[in-house]
Design a protein around this motif. Structure first.
Motif, short mmCIF file in Angstrom:
data_model
loop_
_atom_site.label_atom_id
_atom_site.label_comp_id
_atom_site.label_asym_id
_atom_site.label_seq_id
_atom_site.Cartn_x
_atom_site.Cartn_y
_atom_site.Cartn_z
N UNK A 398 0.83 -1.22 0.00
CA UNK A 398 0.00 0.00 0.00
C UNK A 398 0.86 1.27 0.00
N UNK A 405 -4.61 -3.60 -1.50
CA UNK A 405 -4.57 -4.97 -0.97
C UNK A 405 -5.92 -5.33 -0.34
N UNK A 409 -10.12 -14.70 4.66
CA UNK A 409 -9.78 -15.80 5.56
C UNK A 409 -10.14 -17.14 4.92
N UNK A 422 -17.19 -13.82 2.27
CA UNK A 422 -16.11 -12.94 2.71
C UNK A 422 -15.17 -12.64 1.55
N UNK A 426 -14.65 -8.97 -0.41
CA UNK A 426 -13.33 -8.33 -0.36
C UNK A 426 -12.67 -8.27 -1.72
N UNK A 433 -11.34 -0.74 -5.67
CA UNK A 433 -10.25 0.15 -5.23
C UNK A 433 -9.23 0.34 -6.36
N UNK B 123 -8.68 -0.30 2.54
CA UNK B 123 -9.72 -0.68 3.48
C UNK B 123 -9.28 -1.91 4.27
N UNK B 125 -11.27 -4.96 6.93
CA UNK B 125 -12.51 -5.43 7.56
C UNK B 125 -12.17 -6.37 8.69
N UNK B 126 -13.08 -6.47 9.65
CA UNK B 126 -12.90 -7.46 10.70
C UNK B 126 -12.87 -8.85 10.07
N UNK B 127 -12.18 -9.75 10.71
CA UNK B 127 -12.25 -11.13 10.21
C UNK B 127 -13.56 -11.73 10.73
#
Lengths: 441, 310
Positions: A398, A405, A409, A422, A426, A433, B123, B125-127
């Motif tokens: 970054x 980035x 998980x 998730x 993302x 972005x 950005x 985010x919470x896991x």
């Protein structure tokens, strides 16, 4: 992103051929006992050239766990590991492999009734019991203890050898990639360790070690690695003719398959196919709009799924730490006339063994070389060793490289830790972005 | 004439709908608590918003969706954006110049650094941990035998700073029960949990880097104690939208409108239709459709000392 109705990934045809080779390797291992061969279970670095030279059949624990996960057959072994007493936060590679040890040992009727005898028969009959263990792991504390645990599960009845490998902190003033006092000293130390391992192998086999054979083996590996690296380099082209997922699919070959002419033939085939694609303008992702770098160990349960998912978003994952900074990645270091030094240096070069300074340098180089737009981090839940530096690397991407980035998980071999929504969110945000950055520029 | 763009945010605990006109001004909003991602809840939010705006649906130019349920929009959405981009855009419209957006929703926390134009720069985010999210505070309110609407005010009365070791949405409740059993004042417990959760959010902000000014969005921004704790942890005032829950839906509508217009600014001379609307005392869309400008958004009045009302 639309739902994955259409497969926009364009994996190499050679992947299918590679799958056959890997399948044949495991089938041969499963019959090692019938052929009267000795079997070693090992973990960590690619010690297989030494075993091959010594005439021993080898089972790489991580590789077997990854294979089970890729085939969605990991469940019974992981359950057996948990039933034996290992929590599900333990490295899922080791949990799977330890489960195999439990099943291989055949304790008879399950104590809790969780793992039934069908599971035991299916897996236990396939992976032959080891005659001895060799552990060669650094940078991962679980890895260092893993074979010790297997050794205990199997009743401490078979010998074990632990190779000591230093971590490359890179903190000395002259330290650098492939240079400096630390590099030279560590190389000498590991060569000494390998000589001790060879003595151990001679005791176990009752035969003198065949150094000429090792030289021959390393010449195959060197040639195969050169072809692999050349094929990877062709993917600096835009659009890339092949993707990260293709290199993941060939990890088994470069990492633990027998080194012989057909290994070279395989990677020659890979390189030829990539070159053909490049010449005819065929891309690894049909509509490449984003070029990504993947940091993290592979999520083996999801290889095909992730390949399709990223392609569906027009995101070509071009390279990554796992594929490009491991597995005989500096073939010029291999000298078939003096093979131990090249072996030792590649064990030190494993990205798990490298301090942040080197990881940063390597990621920066790959991002520059391959024209990377964004970095996606696979934060593997049960692999602490590989996730240790990820936030630091993200900061470098970054702040110093200006590359967006995102993290998602998942896990190396336990599908329960992956949640598609998730990654979906993302990845989309990462691509948005990148778009925003392009708009700014 | 098709004049309106509809933004929808279907989150984990609520559905929001915002209608903007061709000058990109809000003409109607609706927030429906759903309990979980719910297509029915979204439909209710749409119906409420259209009812409030009093406009015909065939005047809708485009529908934009965001949130976990963004693919559940009835009839499909013309545009889909992530919550990250949508919140960044919404905040940029509400508070031009904001550089950091913290969005705390039903089960997500996001820290979003934006550029001067409201575009996402980075950005985090919470896991998969719901600590500090709406779900977390629901559990806390339940354990303290209060309701979620009163929790912030309740926590603001707390004075002691107790040690809270677990911020897991499940285990924090266990810890709260243990503290209650030891005789601690429930208000002190509530305040301490809010402080601990703010510290955790600070860690997430650290991943993208602190930048000022900071806006807090999402349903949790209505909790005055969260605003206070986070403001204190950051050492600066937070900008809070009047209705923080609609920021994502609003941002999605704006992004869609900009996409339709090729990124151009709205025509300020355009005449917005004057739909009849009765706010019924809700005040959320204000009696304002024809005259309100982006910078005149009315702010929620907060009891938190650090939440700045613009």
């Amino acid at each position: 992103m639309a739902s994955l109705l259409e497969d926009k990934s364009n994996r190499l045809r050679m992947t299918g051929r590679g799958g056959e080779l890997v399948g044949a390797y495991w089938d041969e291992l499963f019959t090692a006992r019938e052929r009267g061969a000795q079997v070693v279970w090992y973990n960590g670095h690619a010690l297989n050239p030494l075993f091959q030279a010594a005439g021993i059949s080898w089972c790489h624990g991580e590789a077997f766990s990854a294979r089970l996960a890729a085939q969605h057959l990991e469940g019974p072994a992981q359950l057996a590991g948990e039933e034996y007493g290992y929590v599900n936060e333990l490295c899922s590679y080791s949990r799977t492999h330890l489960g195999c040890a439990v099943l291989t040992n055949d304790f008879g009727e399950s104590e809790t009734g969780i793992v039934d005898t069908v599971d035991q028969r299916e897996l236990a009959s396939r992976l032959p019991e080891p005659d001895f263990f060799v552990n060669g792991y650094q940078g991962c504390s679980t890895g260092q203890q893993w074979d010790q645990m297997s050794y205990r599960i199997l009743g401490k009845k078979v010998p074990i050898f632990t190779l000591s490998l230093p971590y490359m902190f890179g903190s000395k003033p002259d330290a650098g990639y492939l240079v400096g006092e630390e590099w030279e000293t560590a190389t000498d130390y590991v060569v000494d360790q390998l000589e001790k391992l060879i003595e151990f192998l001679e005791v176990q086999t009752g035969r003198p070690f065949d150094h000429d054979k090792l030289g021959e083996i390393m010449s195959y590996i060197k040639a195969a690695s050169q072809l692999r690296r050349e094929a990877m380099a062709l993917c600096m082209a835009k659009p890339a003719p092949a993707t990260y997922w293709d290199w993941v699919a060939s990890i088994a070959h470069i990492n633990f398959m027998p080194a012989e002419q057909r290994l070279i033939d395989y990677f020659q085939g890979v390189k030829d196919e990539v070159a053909d694609r490049l010449a005819s303008g065929v891309a690894g992702v049909a509509d490449e709009r984003y070029r990504l770098y993947f940091d993290g160990i592979m999520n083996w349960n999801k290889l095909g799924w992730l390949a399709r998912k990223f392609a569906d978003a027009d995101a070509a994952v071009i390279c990554g730490r796992y594929t490009h900074q491991n597995f005989w990645q500096e073939p010029q270091l291999i000298d078939p006339e003096n093979p131990l030094r090249g072996l030792a240096q590649h064990y030190l070069l494993c990205s798990n063994s490298q301090g942040f300074k080197t990881l940063k340098q390597a990621m920066t180089k790959d991002c520059d070389d391959y024209g990377i737009d964004g970095v996606i981090f696979h934060a593997s839940r049960t692999c602490r060793a590989y996730t240790n530096h990820q936030h630091l690397l993200a900061r470098v991407a970054e702040n110093q490289l200006g590359i967006p980035t995102a993290f998602f998980e998942g896990d190396i071999a336990d599908a329960a830790f992956y949640k598609d929504e998730i990654l979906e969110t993302r990845l989309a945000a990462l691509l948005e972005t990148i778009d925003a950055k392009r708009a700014r520029n | 004439m098709s004049a309106y763009v509809v933004g929808m945010d279907l989150g984990s605990t609520s559905a929001e709908c915002v209608v903007i006109d061709e000058r990109r001004e809000i003409v109607a909003t609706a927030v429906v608590e759903t309990g979980t991602v719910s297509r029915k809840g979204l439909q209710r939010a749409i119906d409420e918003a259209f009812g409030e705006a009093g406009i015909e649906r065939d005047l809708v130019r485009a529908v934009a969706a965001t949130g976990y349920g963004r693919r559940l929009v009835p009839g499909g959405a013309d545009f889909v954006f992530t919550e990250i981009s949508a919140h960044a855009r919404g905040v940029a419209a509400l508070f031009p110049g904001v550089r950091l957006v913290v969005d705390i929703g039903g089960q997500d926390t996001k820290a979003i650094q934006v550029d001067e134009a409201g575009r996402v720069e980075r950005f985090a985010m919470n896991d998969r941990c719901a600590s500090g999210t709406g779900r977390f505070y629901e559990g806390l309110a339940h354990a303290l035998e209060t309701d979620i609407e009163s929790l912030g005010e309740f926590a603001s009365r707390g004075k002691a700073d107790l040690e809270i070791s677990s911020l897991c949405a499940t285990f924090a409740v266990t810890e709260v029960i243990a503290l209650l059993a030891k005789g601690h004042d429930p208000a002190d417990i509530a305040a301490s949990v809010h402080h601990a959760a703010a510290a955790r959010t600070l860690g997430l902000i650290g991943q993208v880097g602190k930048a000022s000014p900071v806006a807090l969005t999402g349903g949790v921004a209505r909790n005055a104690a969260v605003v206070h704790s986070l403001s204190e942890a950051l050492g600066e005032e937070l900008l809070i939208p009047e209705n923080p829950q609609i920021t994502g839906a609003y941002g999605a509508a704006l992004l869609a409108a900009e996409s339709l217009d090729g990124g151009s600014q709205p025509d300020q001379n355009a005449t917005a239709p004057a739909p009849p609307h009765d706010h019924g005392g809700s005040g959320s869309c204000a009696d304002c459709a024809g005259s309100k400008t982006e910078s005149s958004v009315t702010m929620l009045t907060l009891t938190a000392p650090s939440g700045r009302v613009v």
